[in-house]
Enzyme design. Structure first.
Site, PDB file in Angstrom:
ATOM      1  N   ASN A 139       4.604  10.524   3.404  1.00 60.90           N
ATOM      2  CA  ASN A 139       3.160  10.452   2.849  1.00 60.90           C
ATOM      3  C   ASN A 139       2.817  11.463   2.087  1.00 60.90           C
ATOM      4  OD1 ASN A 139       0.138   9.301   2.813  1.00 60.90           O
ATOM      5  ND2 ASN A 139       1.298   7.723   4.052  1.00 60.90           N
TER       6      ASN A 139
ATOM      7  N   ASP B 152       0.831  -1.179  -0.030  1.00 59.34           N
ATOM      8  CA  ASP B 152       0.122   0.148   0.161  1.00 59.34           C
ATOM      9  C   ASP B 152       0.946   1.193  -0.074  1.00 59.34           C
ATOM     10  OD1 ASP B 152      -2.254   1.621  -0.171  1.00 59.34           O
ATOM     11  OD2 ASP B 152      -2.622   1.510   2.009  1.00 59.34           O
TER      12      ASP B 152
ATOM     13  N   ARG C 274       6.622   7.093  -0.935  1.00 61.99           N
ATOM     14  CA  ARG C 274       6.073   6.510   0.462  1.00 61.99           C
ATOM     15  C   ARG C 274       7.027   5.178   0.818  1.00 61.99           C
ATOM     16  NH1 ARG C 274      -0.154   5.551   1.015  1.00 61.99           N
ATOM     17  NH2 ARG C 274      -0.466   3.983   2.734  1.00 61.99           N
TER      18      ARG C 274
END
Length: 257
Positions: A112, A26, A53
């Site tokens: 992020n 993810d 990320r």
């Protein structure tokens, strides 16, 4: 997990670059890119730079998406590095198993969505980076997902502290110049960053707003805001007086410089 460039008039795809092929963690590429010009082989080259990320910092030729440079900006273990085309060289920590694998970074990533900043005079890229670890696991069930039901196929659990740092990287190479630890206990939010022509870097971690020397990372001042700050600071001038504004919880806080 990719960056794409499209023709602004027609929408036709010009190029794309995938940061994390077959992503099982993810690590979506929702990070704000920075446009800059850097000297490469004696020529000014238009680039696009991003701290992803997945824990790697990337520099691409923004005209065609060609990979120029890529290095870790946090302590990661899922890849040994990047090959000449920017593809990750995987380690066993990259493979998610039923029993679970300890991987760095965790699902939140090395950074992020909060925006980085860039000072063209210093040639420095500033990012709010996290040091984090997570256990990733996949489901052992082969049951068919139910219609309209959420099916994750696995899970993740963060372990240990999630410490945050403001890191200054050389825009062309990703080499770390300095760092400032903004969170040491793993709790709280961190904001986007802003840098100014006056060689300052502004940001917030948990409830503390701070100003750093853009060249050295030295803290020049800080103040408690009374609430978490998620967005990046904003600066503007009113009647010749420069202001820096943060949104803390439901409160707008303005400082004059």
């Amino acid at each position: 997990c990719s960056m794409i460039a499209a023709d602004a008039t027609t929408g036709k795809l010009k190029w794309n670059f995938q940061f994390t092929p077959h992503d099982e963690h993810d690590w979506g590429a929702n990070q704000t890119p920075v446009l800059a010009s850097v000297m490469l082989n004696g020529a000014s080259t238009p680039v696009i730079a991003t701290a992803n990320r997945n824990g790697f910092y990337y520099v691409l030729d923004r005209r065609n998406g060609r990979f120029i440079a890529g290095v870790p900006f946090m302590d990661l273990n899922w890849a040994e590095g990047l090959d000449g085309s920017g593809r990750p060289i995987l380690t066993p920590a990259a493979k998610v198993t039923v029993g679970g694998v300890l991987t760095r970074p965790d699902v939140g990533g090395g950074t992020n969505w909060w925006p980085p900043a860039f000072n063209p005079d210093l040639g420095l890229f500033y990012v709010h980076a996290d040091e984090s670890t997570g256990i990733y696991s996949k489901s052992s069930s082969n049951a068919k997902p139910k219609p309209y039901a959420l099916s994750l196929g696995g899970g993740t659990q963060s372990v240990g502290n999630r410490d945050a740092f403001v890191r200054a990287l050389k825009i062309a190479t990703g080499e770390k110049v300095w760092e400032y630890q903004s969170i040491s206990d793993g709790r709280g939010m961190r904001s986007g960053l802003m840098t100014t022509a006056g060689r300052l870097v502004f940001g917030v971690a948990t409830e503390k707003a701070f100003a750093l020397d853009a060249a050295t990372g030295k803290e020049l001042w800080s103040v408690e805001t009374g609430g978490d700050v998620w967005q990046g600071p904003v600066s503007f001038s009113i009647a010749g007086e420069q202001m820096v504004v943060f949104i803390s919880g439901r409160t707008v806080i303005a400082f004059s410089l």
